[in-house]
Design a protein around this motif. Sequence first.
Motif, mmCIF file in Angstrom:
data_model
loop_
_atom_site.group_PDB
_atom_site.id
_atom_site.type_symbol
_atom_site.label_atom_id
_atom_site.label_comp_id
_atom_site.label_asym_id
_atom_site.label_seq_id
_atom_site.Cartn_x
_atom_site.Cartn_y
_atom_site.Cartn_z
ATOM 1 N N GLY A 27 3.939 15.284 13.348
ATOM 2 C CA GLY A 27 3.953 15.689 11.949
ATOM 3 C C GLY A 27 5.293 16.229 11.493
ATOM 4 N N GLN A 28 6.381 15.802 12.125
ATOM 5 C CA GLN A 28 7.722 16.248 11.786
ATOM 6 C C GLN A 28 8.341 15.357 10.718
ATOM 7 O OE1 GLN A 28 8.006 19.224 12.899
ATOM 8 N NE2 GLN A 28 9.320 19.200 14.700
ATOM 9 N N GLY A 29 9.235 15.923 9.885
ATOM 10 C CA GLY A 29 9.932 15.138 8.887
ATOM 11 C C GLY A 29 10.908 14.171 9.533
ATOM 12 N N TYR A 70 7.139 2.054 6.227
ATOM 13 C CA TYR A 70 8.060 3.185 6.223
ATOM 14 C C TYR A 70 7.257 4.452 5.979
ATOM 15 C CZ TYR A 70 11.201 6.776 4.541
ATOM 16 O OH TYR A 70 11.842 7.976 4.368
ATOM 17 N N ALA A 71 7.490 5.481 6.835
ATOM 18 C CA ALA A 71 6.794 6.756 6.701
ATOM 19 C C ALA A 71 7.794 7.895 6.775
ATOM 20 C CB ALA A 71 5.741 6.910 7.802
ATOM 21 N N ARG A 72 7.417 9.010 6.166
ATOM 22 C CA ARG A 72 8.271 10.200 6.127
ATOM 23 C C ARG A 72 7.878 11.238 7.170
ATOM 24 N NH1 ARG A 72 6.688 12.773 1.939
ATOM 25 N NH2 ARG A 72 8.550 14.061 1.692
ATOM 26 N N ILE A 73 6.742 10.997 7.865
ATOM 27 C CA ILE A 73 6.194 11.964 8.821
ATOM 28 C C ILE A 73 5.922 11.257 10.134
ATOM 29 C CG2 ILE A 73 4.360 13.637 9.246
ATOM 30 C CD1 ILE A 73 6.018 14.315 6.803
ATOM 31 N N THR A 74 6.344 11.842 11.247
ATOM 32 C CA THR A 74 6.013 11.261 12.550
ATOM 33 C C THR A 74 4.504 11.345 12.781
ATOM 34 O OG1 THR A 74 6.444 13.383 13.646
ATOM 35 C CG2 THR A 74 8.256 11.801 13.547
ATOM 36 N N PRO A 75 3.883 10.307 13.354
ATOM 37 C CA PRO A 75 2.422 10.232 13.393
ATOM 38 C C PRO A 75 1.741 11.272 14.282
ATOM 39 C CG PRO A 75 3.409 8.417 14.623
ATOM 40 C CD PRO A 75 4.522 9.099 13.906
ATOM 41 N N ILE A 76 2.380 11.735 15.347
ATOM 42 C CA ILE A 76 1.742 12.687 16.263
ATOM 43 C C ILE A 76 2.168 14.112 15.957
ATOM 44 C CG2 ILE A 76 1.521 13.402 18.663
ATOM 45 C CD1 ILE A 76 1.781 10.505 19.482
ATOM 46 N N THR A 104 0.565 15.486 2.200
ATOM 47 C CA THR A 104 1.697 15.001 1.422
ATOM 48 C C THR A 104 1.679 13.490 1.311
ATOM 49 O OG1 THR A 104 4.112 15.070 1.235
ATOM 50 C CG2 THR A 104 3.204 14.800 3.431
ATOM 51 N N PHE A 105 2.446 12.971 0.362
ATOM 52 C CA PHE A 105 2.719 11.537 0.286
ATOM 53 C C PHE A 105 3.607 11.157 1.463
ATOM 54 C CE2 PHE A 105 5.799 8.262 -1.113
ATOM 55 C CZ PHE A 105 4.916 7.205 -1.272
ATOM 56 N N ASN A 106 3.338 9.993 2.065
ATOM 57 C CA ASN A 106 3.998 9.686 3.327
ATOM 58 C C ASN A 106 4.877 8.446 3.310
ATOM 59 O OD1 ASN A 106 4.667 10.063 6.022
ATOM 60 N ND2 ASN A 106 2.883 8.964 6.790
ATOM 61 N N GLY A 128 0.803 -1.213 0.000
ATOM 62 C CA GLY A 128 0.000 0.000 0.000
ATOM 63 C C GLY A 128 0.838 1.265 0.000
ATOM 64 N N LEU A 129 0.205 2.374 -0.381
ATOM 65 C CA LEU A 129 0.814 3.697 -0.367
ATOM 66 C C LEU A 129 0.165 4.542 0.722
ATOM 67 C CD1 LEU A 129 0.970 4.435 -4.211
ATOM 68 C CD2 LEU A 129 2.807 3.583 -2.729
ATOM 69 N N LEU A 130 1.010 5.231 1.509
ATOM 70 C CA LEU A 130 0.555 6.041 2.636
ATOM 71 C C LEU A 130 0.573 7.527 2.296
ATOM 72 C CD1 LEU A 130 2.632 4.268 5.410
ATOM 73 C CD2 LEU A 130 0.139 4.194 5.245
ATOM 74 N N PHE A 131 -0.392 8.249 2.839
ATOM 75 C CA PHE A 131 -0.456 9.699 2.697
ATOM 76 C C PHE A 131 -0.682 10.313 4.076
ATOM 77 C CE2 PHE A 131 -1.659 7.705 -1.229
ATOM 78 C CZ PHE A 131 -1.011 8.453 -2.201
#
Length: 314
Positions: free
Chosen positions: A169-171, A161-167, A130-132, A109-112
Amino acid sequence: MPRCPLTTIGSPAVRAGLVSSALILIQASGLAAQDSSKGGVPDKVDTENLFGFTEGTDTGKKGEQELLFDMIGRFSKRRDGPGRSGYSAAQPLISYQYDPTDNLSVEPGLLFDARNSHNIAGVPDKSFGTFNGGSLELKYQFFKRTDERPFSLALQVEPQYARITPIEGQGADVFSVETRLIADARILPDKLWGGLNLIYDPQVARSKGSGDVDRGSTLSVSGTLMAKVANGLFVGPETRYMRAYDGTYLNRFLGHAVFVGPVLNYQVMEKGFFTLAYSTQVFGHDRDPDFSVRAFNLNQFARHAVRLRFGVEF
């Protein structure tokens, strides 16, 4: 010479009828033995997407495919000082599921990520979409539910794998492996189903700015009951208990929370479904001295959560 017993029984039509009946009985007994060896007739209800935040054990038949949209939204956290505040964060997932066997499903799957936060304690002010990243869900069902065995067990593992922290929202480069032990059962035939999940979710995040590494994990239990109230329509309550830890191996306990809410599932068509779940925090405790006397745990968790999921099989 002794005669064949069939030649002593009536007319040729009668004998033909007896032979036909015998063949039918032999065939029926063979099918019954086959069904018995498999534990009976399989359950007709697919629990894979029946529940809300709780997962079902079912996988599709060999060769089946499915397209899914799955979004979890979290809302409302503790404000940081006087004035207006707001927090909303949504993580949509678009995925494709393939079943290589009757008991195994594979779902890449693709995360956003989309969020808006303002005047929230421990969360920077920001608004973006953003794309995540990406995920790969693997689920193995140990056995199917049947009339003689109305329960089932499954194991689900989802590296992500994600590019943004879940709480915040940091890179960051965020790696996690959510693992679920899943059980469900048909409690009343064609009327009531129940599901239970035990979830372990370790996470490692490396900040893209400073390079700092943050390790955490959660341990959760979720359960639900779903009743069939009309043809294709299911509703029921759901409860979740969640514990947050510092460290990927449940090293230091940070706080916990209890969530409750309703779930609705509707079979839009023979091969399609729609699920909507709402969950609100009714109890929580944060071990941080600054928030330990507060009624809820709004440091590790949000106050409200919504899950929207729909898909089509083909």
